[in-house]
Design an enzyme around this catalytic site. Structure first.
Site, PDB file in Angstrom:
ATOM      1  N   ASP A   1       0.817  -1.216   0.000  1.00  0.00           N
ATOM      2  CA  ASP A   1       0.000   0.000   0.000  1.00  0.00           C
ATOM      3  C   ASP A   1       0.849   1.264   0.000  1.00  0.00           C
ATOM      4  OD1 ASP A   1      -2.149   1.703   0.092  1.00  0.00           O
ATOM      5  OD2 ASP A   1      -2.565   1.392   2.214  1.00  0.00           O
TER       6      ASP A   1
ATOM      7  N   ASP B   1      -1.766   4.854  -6.066  1.00  0.00           N
ATOM      8  CA  ASP B   1      -2.030   4.043  -4.871  1.00  0.00           C
ATOM      9  C   ASP B   1      -2.070   2.558  -5.210  1.00  0.00           C
ATOM     10  OD1 ASP B   1      -2.813   3.040  -2.426  1.00  0.00           O
ATOM     11  OD2 ASP B   1      -4.862   3.791  -2.538  1.00  0.00           O
TER      12      ASP B   1
END
Length: 348
Positions: free
Chosen positions: A41, A220
């Site tokens: 992440d 992301d």
């Protein structure tokens, strides 16, 4: 701005795998290390474990005086902060600060998160030391001399290629993984996107249909879809003729509409990064993973849920990142993108 892709191969790499809606890495914690499946992440910066696999304490495990709590776009966790050895492939970090969850939600199928966003995202996550930041794994690999620069390269591969595997390159760009040079852009100055790996871009459909005017958003790895502001999403839906699928919540198109689908062009730093028609659809081999029909065609562009102009108007998730090698350069405060051999793949 364009730049040469760096000084050759990475210092070390760690394999990652597509689990349907996220990419995960096997990360060792402790000595000897226990392996945990953590979501990769770049949209957050706390590394933590404890959702499914129980945290196994060893001689290198030390509880701190801080509690930790983080809320995400689709989940949260809270627990105790520890320091411990963390192993990433052939690299080991001494005394990495990690969270150990006592409660969590929204992380089925993973043991926690490998947070590789900017370090300032960790500020306010500890208690009582709420002014402190927590160095990320990349920060500590660099400060401990394990890698030559605080750079992370990410390559995700579409599911039809090696079953959707990929890798994280710590310390340098892997020039063998890319076609041509890396194009770098500075972190956007627009808030709140500038708190993340945020960039400026515009999006067009086909040759001339404007979907999203130049604005700020983020890159992301922890998001599945390309999410765009509601007004842009409505323009994309109209351009493609897609309808909302009541089961999956994704846009759905017919085979005929797919055959007429045009490139979705991401205009970044003076360069264009197209998502081909095949890159815009959810991998059909994974339709069952999201409760969809095996023969349906779903699009990987979704509604961010807010109108453009809020300072974070898009999220380029793994749907985009499976087609481009991405670079996260902490020292130079920039994001890089490069074509790969999978940019034009028809594997979906």
């Amino acid at each position: 701005m364009a730049a040469k892709s760096g000084n050759g191969k990475r210092d070390a790499s760690l394999g990652v795998s597509n689990t349907g809606t996220t990419y995960t890495a096997s990360v060792g914690v402790g000595s000897p290390p226990t392996q945990y499946k953590l979501i990769v992440d770049t949209g957050s910066s706390n590394t933590w474990v404890g959702v499914n696999g129980v945290y196994v304490q060893t001689s290198t495990s030390h509880a701190t005086s801080d509690k930790v709590s983080v809320t995400y776009g689709s989940g949260s966790f809270s627990g105790q902060e520890y320091t411990d050895d963390v192993t990433l492939g052939s690299l080991t970090i001494k005394s990495q600060s990690i969270g150990v969850a006592s409660s969590s939600s929204g992380f089925d199928g993973a043991d926690g998160i490998l947070g590789i966003g900017p370090v300032d995202l960790t500020k306010g996550t500890l208690s009582p030391d709420d002014s402190a930041t927590i160095p990320t794994v990349v920060d500590n690999l660099y400060s401990q001399g394990s890698i030559q620069s605080s750079v992370l390269g990410v390559q995700f591969k579409p599911v039809g290629i090696l079953e959707g595997e990929g890798k994280l390159d710590f310390g340098a760009v892997d020039t063998e993984a890319i076609d041509g040079d890396v194009m770098y852009v500075p972190i956007t100055t627009t808030s709140p996107a500038n708190e993340f790996w945020g960039i400026d871009q515009s999006i067009t459909y086909g040759d001339s249909t404007s979907i999203l005017s130049s604005t700020a958003g983020i890159v992301d790895t922890g998001s599945t879809l390309v999410l765009i502001a509601t007004d842009a999403f409505e323009r994309y839906q109209q351009a493609t003729g897609a309808v909302t699928d009541n089961v999956t919540g994704l846009l759905r198109i017919t085979l005929g509409q797919y055959e007429n689908l045009k490139d979705l062009n991401f205009n970044i730093g003076g360069a264009t990064f197209p998502l081909t028609p095949n890159a815009q659809i959810f991998p059909r081999s994974l339709n069952a993973e999201i409760g969809g029909s095996t023969d349906a065609i779903y699009l990987m562009v979704g509604d961010l849920g807010s109108s453009s102009g809020d300072g974070l108007d898009f999220i380029n998730g793994y749907a985009f990142l499976e087609r481009y090698y991405s670079v996260y350069d902490t020292d130079n405060k920039r994001v890089g993108l490069a074509r790969t051999g999978h940019t034009d793949s028809k594997s979906n």
